[in-house]
Design a protein around this motif. Sequence first.
Motif, PDB file in Angstrom:
ATOM      1  N   LEU A  29       0.817  -1.219   0.000  1.00  0.00           N
ATOM      2  CA  LEU A  29       0.000   0.000   0.000  1.00  0.00           C
ATOM      3  C   LEU A  29       0.849   1.266   0.000  1.00  0.00           C
ATOM      4  O   LEU A  29       0.304   2.371  -0.030  1.00  0.00           O
ATOM      5  CB  LEU A  29      -0.930   0.007   1.218  1.00  0.00           C
ATOM      6  CG  LEU A  29      -1.919  -1.152   1.334  1.00  0.00           C
ATOM      7  CD1 LEU A  29      -2.756  -1.005   2.591  1.00  0.00           C
ATOM      8  CD2 LEU A  29      -2.810  -1.253   0.103  1.00  0.00           C
ATOM      9  N   ASN A  30       2.164   1.079   0.077  1.00  0.00           N
ATOM     10  CA  ASN A  30       3.085   2.223   0.117  1.00  0.00           C
ATOM     11  C   ASN A  30       2.740   3.139   1.282  1.00  0.00           C
ATOM     12  O   ASN A  30       2.703   4.375   1.155  1.00  0.00           O
ATOM     13  CB  ASN A  30       3.030   2.998  -1.205  1.00  0.00           C
ATOM     14  CG  ASN A  30       4.191   3.965  -1.360  1.00  0.00           C
ATOM     15  OD1 ASN A  30       5.255   3.769  -0.778  1.00  0.00           O
ATOM     16  ND2 ASN A  30       3.978   5.022  -2.130  1.00  0.00           N
ATOM     17  N   SER A  31       2.470   2.522   2.430  1.00  0.00           N
ATOM     18  CA  SER A  31       2.068   3.267   3.620  1.00  0.00           C
ATOM     19  C   SER A  31       3.275   3.909   4.295  1.00  0.00           C
ATOM     20  O   SER A  31       4.366   3.334   4.332  1.00  0.00           O
ATOM     21  CB  SER A  31       1.375   2.323   4.605  1.00  0.00           C
ATOM     22  OG  SER A  31       1.211   2.934   5.866  1.00  0.00           O
ATOM     23  N   SER A  32       3.065   5.097   4.868  1.00  0.00           N
ATOM     24  CA  SER A  32       4.152   5.787   5.559  1.00  0.00           C
ATOM     25  C   SER A  32       3.945   5.822   7.072  1.00  0.00           C
ATOM     26  O   SER A  32       4.730   6.423   7.797  1.00  0.00           O
ATOM     27  CB  SER A  32       4.280   7.224   5.032  1.00  0.00           C
ATOM     28  OG  SER A  32       3.061   7.935   5.203  1.00  0.00           O
ATOM     29  N   GLY A  33       2.878   5.177   7.546  1.00  0.00           N
ATOM     30  CA  GLY A  33       2.619   5.145   8.982  1.00  0.00           C
ATOM     31  C   GLY A  33       3.277   3.951   9.645  1.00  0.00           C
ATOM     32  O   GLY A  33       3.981   3.169   9.006  1.00  0.00           O
ATOM     33  N   PRO A  34       3.060   3.783  10.954  1.00  0.00           N
ATOM     34  CA  PRO A  34       3.645   2.637  11.667  1.00  0.00           C
ATOM     35  C   PRO A  34       2.988   1.330  11.238  1.00  0.00           C
ATOM     36  O   PRO A  34       1.799   1.307  10.916  1.00  0.00           O
ATOM     37  CB  PRO A  34       3.326   2.945  13.139  1.00  0.00           C
ATOM     38  CG  PRO A  34       2.088   3.778  13.080  1.00  0.00           C
ATOM     39  CD  PRO A  34       2.229   4.619  11.840  1.00  0.00           C
ATOM     40  N   ASP A  35       3.755   0.250  11.186  1.00  0.00           N
ATOM     41  CA  ASP A  35       3.158  -1.063  10.928  1.00  0.00           C
ATOM     42  C   ASP A  35       3.586  -2.021  12.035  1.00  0.00           C
ATOM     43  O   ASP A  35       4.753  -2.119  12.380  1.00  0.00           O
ATOM     44  CB  ASP A  35       3.533  -1.599   9.545  1.00  0.00           C
ATOM     45  CG  ASP A  35       5.026  -1.608   9.273  1.00  0.00           C
ATOM     46  OD1 ASP A  35       5.661  -2.668   9.464  1.00  0.00           O
ATOM     47  OD2 ASP A  35       5.550  -0.567   8.846  1.00  0.00           O
ATOM     48  N   ILE A  36       2.579  -2.704  12.595  1.00  0.00           N
ATOM     49  CA  ILE A  36       2.756  -3.519  13.797  1.00  0.00           C
ATOM     50  C   ILE A  36       2.117  -4.882  13.576  1.00  0.00           C
ATOM     51  O   ILE A  36       1.070  -4.993  12.931  1.00  0.00           O
ATOM     52  CB  ILE A  36       2.061  -2.854  15.013  1.00  0.00           C
ATOM     53  CG1 ILE A  36       2.506  -1.393  15.154  1.00  0.00           C
ATOM     54  CG2 ILE A  36       2.319  -3.623  16.287  1.00  0.00           C
ATOM     55  CD1 ILE A  36       1.522  -0.552  15.938  1.00  0.00           C
TER      56      ILE A  36
END
Length: 355
Positions: free
Chosen positions: A144-151
Amino acid sequence: MAKTISILSVSTLSSLGADGTAVWQSYLNPETNIHDMEMGGQAVSVAALSENLKHEVEALKHSEHKYIHLDDSVLYAILASRKAIEQAGWGNDSTFGINIGSSRGATGLFENNHSEFISTGKTNVHTSPATTLGNISSWVAHDLNSSGPDISHSITCSTSLHAILNGIAWLNAGMADKFLAGGSEAPLTPFTIAQMKAMKIYSSGGDEYPNRAGDLSKTKNTLVLGEGAGITCIEVGKAENALAYISGYGYATELLSHGVSLSAEAECLQKSMKMAIGDTPLHEIDAIVMHAPGTIKGDNAEFTAIQKIFGANLPQLTTNKWKTGHTFGTSGILSVELGVLMLQHQTFYWPALFR
Protein backbone atom coordinates in the motif's frame (compact mmCIF):
# COMPACT_ATOMS: atom_id res chain seq x y z
CA MET A 1 -13.92 6.22 25.44
CA ALA A 2 -11.97 9.43 24.80
CA LYS A 3 -12.91 9.88 21.13
CA THR A 4 -15.55 8.67 18.70
CA ILE A 5 -14.13 6.01 16.40
CA SER A 6 -15.63 5.44 12.95
CA ILE A 7 -15.51 2.16 11.04
CA LEU A 8 -15.16 3.23 7.43
CA SER A 9 -14.84 -0.21 5.86
CA VAL A 10 -14.74 -3.91 6.60
CA SER A 11 -13.13 -6.04 3.92
CA THR A 12 -12.93 -9.80 4.29
CA LEU A 13 -11.76 -12.82 2.38
CA SER A 14 -13.27 -16.13 3.53
CA SER A 15 -15.39 -19.08 2.51
CA LEU A 16 -18.30 -16.60 2.45
CA GLY A 17 -16.71 -14.63 -0.39
CA ALA A 18 -14.95 -11.27 -0.63
CA ASP A 19 -17.77 -8.80 -1.28
CA GLY A 20 -20.25 -7.48 1.27
CA THR A 21 -23.27 -8.29 -0.88
CA ALA A 22 -22.03 -11.80 -1.66
CA VAL A 23 -21.15 -12.38 2.01
CA TRP A 24 -24.64 -11.41 3.17
CA GLN A 25 -26.26 -13.65 0.54
CA SER A 26 -24.01 -16.49 1.66
CA TYR A 27 -25.19 -15.98 5.24
CA LEU A 28 -28.82 -16.17 4.10
CA ASN A 29 -28.15 -19.44 2.29
CA PRO A 30 -29.10 -22.26 4.69
CA GLU A 31 -26.27 -24.49 3.47
CA THR A 32 -22.96 -24.52 5.32
CA ASN A 33 -19.76 -23.47 3.56
CA ILE A 34 -17.88 -26.33 5.21
CA HIS A 35 -16.85 -29.27 3.06
CA ASP A 36 -14.38 -32.14 3.13
CA MET A 37 -10.81 -31.70 1.94
CA GLU A 38 -8.28 -34.51 1.59
CA MET A 39 -5.41 -33.93 3.96
CA GLY A 40 -2.84 -36.44 5.11
CA GLY A 41 -4.65 -39.23 3.30
CA GLN A 42 -7.99 -38.59 5.02
CA ALA A 43 -11.06 -36.40 4.54
CA VAL A 44 -11.15 -33.40 6.87
CA SER A 45 -13.99 -30.89 7.28
CA VAL A 46 -12.77 -27.34 6.49
CA ALA A 47 -14.12 -23.97 5.36
CA ALA A 48 -11.84 -23.07 2.45
CA LEU A 49 -11.80 -20.18 0.01
CA SER A 50 -13.72 -20.65 -3.23
CA GLU A 51 -11.85 -21.57 -6.40
CA ASN A 52 -12.42 -18.05 -7.73
CA LEU A 53 -10.78 -16.50 -4.67
CA LYS A 54 -7.92 -18.99 -4.86
CA HIS A 55 -7.32 -17.85 -8.42
CA GLU A 56 -7.20 -14.23 -7.19
CA VAL A 57 -4.63 -15.21 -4.58
CA GLU A 58 -2.58 -17.07 -7.16
CA ALA A 59 -2.73 -14.10 -9.55
CA LEU A 60 -1.45 -11.79 -6.80
CA LYS A 61 1.32 -14.24 -5.97
CA HIS A 62 2.62 -14.08 -9.54
CA SER A 63 1.97 -10.37 -10.08
CA GLU A 64 5.39 -9.47 -8.66
CA HIS A 65 8.47 -11.65 -8.37
CA LYS A 66 8.93 -10.83 -4.67
CA TYR A 67 5.39 -12.02 -3.89
CA ILE A 68 6.13 -15.58 -5.06
CA HIS A 69 7.85 -16.41 -1.76
CA LEU A 70 5.03 -15.15 0.48
CA ASP A 71 2.73 -17.34 2.54
CA ASP A 72 -1.00 -17.39 1.81
CA SER A 73 -1.65 -15.59 5.10
CA VAL A 74 0.26 -12.58 3.75
CA LEU A 75 -1.39 -12.71 0.33
CA TYR A 76 -4.87 -12.88 1.91
CA ALA A 77 -4.08 -9.80 3.98
CA ILE A 78 -2.81 -7.84 0.97
CA LEU A 79 -5.96 -8.54 -1.04
CA ALA A 80 -8.30 -7.65 1.83
CA SER A 81 -6.30 -4.52 2.69
CA ARG A 82 -6.42 -3.21 -0.88
CA LYS A 83 -10.20 -3.47 -0.87
CA ALA A 84 -10.50 -2.00 2.62
CA ILE A 85 -8.72 1.26 1.80
CA GLU A 86 -10.60 1.53 -1.50
CA GLN A 87 -13.91 1.21 0.34
CA ALA A 88 -12.77 3.74 2.95
CA GLY A 89 -11.76 6.25 0.29
CA TRP A 90 -8.20 6.50 1.57
CA GLY A 91 -6.05 7.72 -1.30
CA ASN A 92 -2.33 7.41 -1.95
CA ASP A 93 -1.76 10.59 0.03
CA SER A 94 -3.35 9.12 3.18
CA THR A 95 -1.15 8.43 6.19
CA PHE A 96 -2.34 5.56 8.33
CA GLY A 97 -1.03 2.98 10.74
CA ILE A 98 -1.26 -0.76 10.13
CA ASN A 99 -1.81 -3.51 12.70
CA ILE A 100 -2.53 -6.94 11.24
CA GLY A 101 -1.96 -10.04 13.32
CA SER A 102 -2.25 -13.79 13.02
CA SER A 103 -2.58 -16.73 15.37
CA ARG A 104 -0.65 -19.21 13.23
CA GLY A 105 1.15 -16.93 10.80
CA ALA A 106 2.98 -18.46 7.85
CA THR A 107 2.30 -22.01 8.97
CA GLY A 108 1.96 -23.48 5.44
CA LEU A 109 5.25 -21.99 4.29
CA PHE A 110 6.99 -22.93 7.53
CA GLU A 111 5.79 -26.54 7.32
CA ASN A 112 7.03 -26.87 3.74
CA ASN A 113 10.41 -25.32 4.51
CA HIS A 114 10.84 -27.41 7.65
CA SER A 115 10.02 -30.57 5.70
CA GLU A 116 12.69 -29.61 3.17
CA PHE A 117 15.18 -29.05 5.99
CA ILE A 118 14.44 -32.45 7.55
CA SER A 119 15.00 -34.24 4.24
CA THR A 120 18.00 -32.24 2.94
CA GLY A 121 19.52 -30.47 5.94
CA LYS A 122 19.11 -27.15 4.09
CA THR A 123 16.45 -24.50 3.74
CA ASN A 124 15.46 -21.73 1.34
CA VAL A 125 17.11 -18.32 1.75
CA HIS A 126 13.64 -16.72 1.98
CA THR A 127 12.52 -18.88 4.92
CA SER A 128 13.40 -16.50 7.74
CA PRO A 129 11.98 -13.21 6.44
CA ALA A 130 8.92 -14.94 4.99
CA THR A 131 7.92 -16.67 8.24
CA THR A 132 8.54 -13.96 10.85
CA LEU A 133 5.68 -12.54 12.93
CA GLY A 134 5.95 -9.06 11.42
CA ASN A 135 5.73 -10.47 7.92
CA ILE A 136 2.05 -9.69 7.31
CA SER A 137 1.90 -6.02 8.34
CA SER A 138 5.23 -5.17 6.74
CA TRP A 139 4.22 -6.62 3.36
CA VAL A 140 0.82 -4.90 3.48
CA ALA A 141 2.63 -1.63 4.25
CA HIS A 142 4.90 -2.26 1.27
CA ASP A 143 1.99 -3.09 -1.03
CA LEU A 144 0.00 0.00 0.00
CA ASN A 145 3.08 2.22 0.12
CA SER A 146 2.07 3.27 3.62
CA SER A 147 4.15 5.79 5.56
CA GLY A 148 2.62 5.15 8.98
CA PRO A 149 3.65 2.64 11.67
CA ASP A 150 3.16 -1.06 10.93
CA ILE A 151 2.76 -3.52 13.80
CA SER A 152 2.14 -7.26 14.09
CA HIS A 153 1.07 -9.37 17.05
CA SER A 154 -0.52 -12.71 17.96
CA ILE A 155 -3.20 -13.11 20.64
CA THR A 156 -4.58 -16.45 19.41
CA CYS A 157 -8.27 -16.25 18.47
CA SER A 158 -8.74 -12.61 19.55
CA THR A 159 -5.86 -11.32 17.41
CA SER A 160 -7.87 -9.19 14.97
CA LEU A 161 -9.97 -7.67 17.75
CA HIS A 162 -6.80 -6.75 19.63
CA ALA A 163 -5.57 -5.14 16.41
CA ILE A 164 -8.62 -2.86 16.52
CA LEU A 165 -7.97 -2.16 20.22
CA ASN A 166 -4.39 -1.24 19.42
CA GLY A 167 -5.53 1.01 16.58
CA ILE A 168 -7.98 2.75 18.92
CA ALA A 169 -5.18 3.29 21.45
CA TRP A 170 -3.03 5.00 18.82
CA LEU A 171 -5.97 7.13 17.68
CA ASN A 172 -6.94 8.16 21.21
CA ALA A 173 -3.31 8.99 21.97
CA GLY A 174 -3.21 11.37 19.02
CA MET A 175 -0.34 9.42 17.46
CA ALA A 176 -2.38 8.66 14.33
CA ASP A 177 -5.63 9.80 12.70
CA LYS A 178 -6.30 6.61 10.76
CA PHE A 179 -5.57 2.93 11.30
CA LEU A 180 -5.94 -0.20 9.22
CA ALA A 181 -6.43 -3.18 11.53
CA GLY A 182 -7.28 -6.85 11.25
CA GLY A 183 -6.07 -10.41 11.02
CA SER A 184 -5.18 -13.06 8.48
CA GLU A 185 -5.05 -16.82 8.72
CA ALA A 186 -4.17 -19.70 6.38
CA PRO A 187 -4.28 -22.69 8.77
CA LEU A 188 -5.57 -25.44 6.47
CA THR A 189 -2.36 -27.45 6.72
CA PRO A 190 -1.71 -31.03 7.87
CA PHE A 191 0.27 -30.02 10.97
CA THR A 192 -2.30 -27.46 12.13
CA ILE A 193 -5.18 -29.89 11.65
CA ALA A 194 -3.22 -32.56 13.52
CA GLN A 195 -2.78 -30.20 16.48
CA MET A 196 -6.51 -29.52 16.69
CA LYS A 197 -7.27 -33.23 16.47
CA ALA A 198 -4.75 -33.96 19.21
CA MET A 199 -6.81 -31.71 21.48
CA LYS A 200 -9.90 -33.86 20.79
CA ILE A 201 -11.95 -30.85 19.68
CA TYR A 202 -12.10 -31.31 15.90
CA SER A 203 -15.33 -32.24 14.14
CA SER A 204 -15.65 -35.81 12.94
CA GLY A 205 -17.88 -34.54 10.10
CA GLY A 206 -20.60 -36.60 8.49
CA ASP A 207 -23.42 -34.25 9.56
CA GLU A 208 -25.41 -31.68 7.62
CA TYR A 209 -23.68 -29.08 9.80
CA PRO A 210 -20.18 -30.37 10.72
CA ASN A 211 -19.68 -27.36 13.01
CA ARG A 212 -22.48 -26.87 15.54
CA ALA A 213 -21.37 -23.52 16.95
CA GLY A 214 -23.81 -22.23 19.55
CA ASP A 215 -25.65 -25.55 19.90
CA LEU A 216 -25.58 -26.05 23.66
CA SER A 217 -27.13 -29.51 23.43
CA LYS A 218 -24.36 -31.10 21.33
CA THR A 219 -22.67 -34.14 22.82
CA LYS A 220 -19.38 -33.95 20.90
CA ASN A 221 -16.89 -31.26 19.94
CA THR A 222 -17.37 -29.87 16.43
CA LEU A 223 -14.60 -27.34 15.82
CA VAL A 224 -13.76 -26.91 12.11
CA LEU A 225 -10.95 -24.74 10.75
CA GLY A 226 -11.48 -22.07 8.11
CA GLU A 227 -9.19 -19.63 6.34
CA GLY A 228 -9.22 -16.00 5.28
CA ALA A 229 -8.44 -12.41 6.20
CA GLY A 230 -10.40 -9.49 7.60
CA ILE A 231 -9.40 -5.83 7.57
CA THR A 232 -11.14 -2.71 8.85
CA CYS A 233 -10.33 0.96 8.37
CA ILE A 234 -10.96 3.10 11.45
CA GLU A 235 -10.39 6.79 12.11
CA VAL A 236 -11.06 9.45 14.72
CA GLY A 237 -14.34 11.33 14.58
CA LYS A 238 -17.86 10.70 13.41
CA ALA A 239 -17.27 10.33 9.69
CA GLU A 240 -20.25 10.82 7.37
CA ASN A 241 -19.32 7.72 5.36
CA ALA A 242 -18.94 5.49 8.44
CA LEU A 243 -20.50 2.03 8.38
CA ALA A 244 -20.72 2.01 12.17
CA TYR A 245 -19.25 3.65 15.26
CA ILE A 246 -17.30 2.01 18.06
CA SER A 247 -18.89 3.21 21.30
CA GLY A 248 -17.22 0.81 23.73
CA TYR A 249 -14.55 -1.80 24.01
CA GLY A 250 -13.27 -4.23 26.59
CA TYR A 251 -10.49 -6.68 27.26
CA ALA A 252 -9.39 -9.13 29.93
CA THR A 253 -7.06 -12.06 30.45
CA GLU A 254 -8.07 -15.56 31.48
CA LEU A 255 -6.05 -17.15 34.27
CA LEU A 256 -4.94 -20.48 32.82
CA SER A 257 -4.95 -23.79 34.62
CA HIS A 258 -3.36 -25.34 31.52
CA GLY A 259 -2.42 -24.24 28.00
CA VAL A 260 -5.92 -24.22 26.48
CA SER A 261 -8.11 -23.83 29.55
CA LEU A 262 -11.25 -21.71 29.90
CA SER A 263 -13.15 -21.28 33.16
CA ALA A 264 -16.67 -22.70 33.29
CA GLU A 265 -18.15 -19.20 33.55
CA ALA A 266 -15.54 -17.53 31.29
CA GLU A 267 -14.61 -14.81 33.79
CA CYS A 268 -12.43 -13.05 31.20
CA LEU A 269 -15.43 -12.69 28.85
CA GLN A 270 -17.54 -11.30 31.66
CA LYS A 271 -14.88 -8.71 32.52
CA SER A 272 -14.41 -7.63 28.90
CA MET A 273 -18.18 -7.40 28.30
CA LYS A 274 -18.68 -5.26 31.41
CA MET A 275 -15.90 -2.95 30.30
CA ALA A 276 -17.29 -2.67 26.76
CA ILE A 277 -20.85 -2.04 27.95
CA GLY A 278 -19.81 0.67 30.40
CA ASP A 279 -22.82 2.84 31.26
CA THR A 280 -24.93 1.63 28.34
CA PRO A 281 -28.30 0.32 29.60
CA LEU A 282 -28.46 -3.43 29.01
CA HIS A 283 -31.84 -3.19 27.30
CA GLU A 284 -30.27 -1.09 24.53
CA ILE A 285 -28.07 -3.99 23.44
CA ASP A 286 -29.95 -5.82 20.70
CA ALA A 287 -27.61 -8.62 19.66
CA ILE A 288 -24.34 -10.39 20.44
CA VAL A 289 -22.20 -12.16 17.86
CA MET A 290 -20.75 -15.02 19.87
CA HIS A 291 -17.25 -16.40 19.40
CA ALA A 292 -18.71 -19.94 19.80
CA PRO A 293 -16.00 -22.18 18.27
CA GLY A 294 -18.23 -25.26 18.29
CA THR A 295 -16.67 -27.00 21.30
CA ILE A 296 -18.80 -28.20 24.21
CA LYS A 297 -16.89 -26.38 26.96
CA GLY A 298 -16.15 -23.25 24.93
CA ASP A 299 -19.72 -22.62 23.76
CA ASN A 300 -21.27 -23.34 27.14
CA ALA A 301 -18.77 -21.19 29.05
CA GLU A 302 -19.44 -18.24 26.74
CA PHE A 303 -23.21 -18.62 27.06
CA THR A 304 -22.89 -18.79 30.86
CA ALA A 305 -20.81 -15.61 30.82
CA ILE A 306 -23.51 -13.82 28.81
CA GLN A 307 -26.17 -15.05 31.25
CA LYS A 308 -24.13 -13.72 34.17
CA ILE A 309 -24.14 -10.25 32.60
CA PHE A 310 -27.67 -10.06 31.19
CA GLY A 311 -29.62 -12.41 33.44
CA ALA A 312 -32.97 -13.54 32.03
CA ASN A 313 -33.16 -10.63 29.54
CA LEU A 314 -30.72 -11.95 26.98
CA PRO A 315 -30.08 -10.08 23.73
CA GLN A 316 -30.43 -12.01 20.49
CA LEU A 317 -27.46 -14.37 20.15
CA THR A 318 -25.91 -15.38 16.85
CA THR A 319 -22.72 -16.92 15.48
CA ASN A 320 -21.09 -17.60 12.12
CA LYS A 321 -18.67 -20.50 12.59
CA TRP A 322 -21.22 -23.03 11.36
CA LYS A 323 -20.55 -21.24 8.04
CA THR A 324 -16.98 -19.98 8.19
CA GLY A 325 -15.31 -22.49 10.46
CA HIS A 326 -12.87 -21.16 13.05
CA THR A 327 -10.45 -18.82 11.29
CA PHE A 328 -8.34 -18.25 14.41
CA GLY A 329 -6.89 -14.70 14.26
CA THR A 330 -9.37 -13.61 11.58
CA SER A 331 -12.48 -14.75 13.44
CA GLY A 332 -13.04 -11.50 15.35
CA ILE A 333 -13.16 -9.37 12.21
CA LEU A 334 -15.61 -11.79 10.60
CA SER A 335 -17.83 -11.29 13.65
CA VAL A 336 -17.50 -7.51 13.30
CA GLU A 337 -18.46 -7.83 9.64
CA LEU A 338 -21.57 -9.83 10.56
CA GLY A 339 -22.53 -7.16 13.09
CA VAL A 340 -22.11 -4.37 10.53
CA LEU A 341 -24.13 -6.32 7.94
CA MET A 342 -26.98 -6.76 10.41
CA LEU A 343 -26.94 -3.00 11.04
CA GLN A 344 -26.92 -2.23 7.32
CA HIS A 345 -29.81 -4.59 6.58
CA GLN A 346 -31.59 -3.90 9.89
CA THR A 347 -32.06 -7.64 10.14
CA PHE A 348 -31.04 -10.02 12.89
CA TYR A 349 -29.15 -12.96 11.46
CA TRP A 350 -30.51 -16.26 12.71
CA PRO A 351 -28.16 -19.17 11.75
CA ALA A 352 -29.79 -21.87 9.64
CA LEU A 353 -28.45 -24.35 12.17
CA PHE A 354 -31.20 -23.16 14.55
CA ARG A 355 -33.99 -22.36 12.08
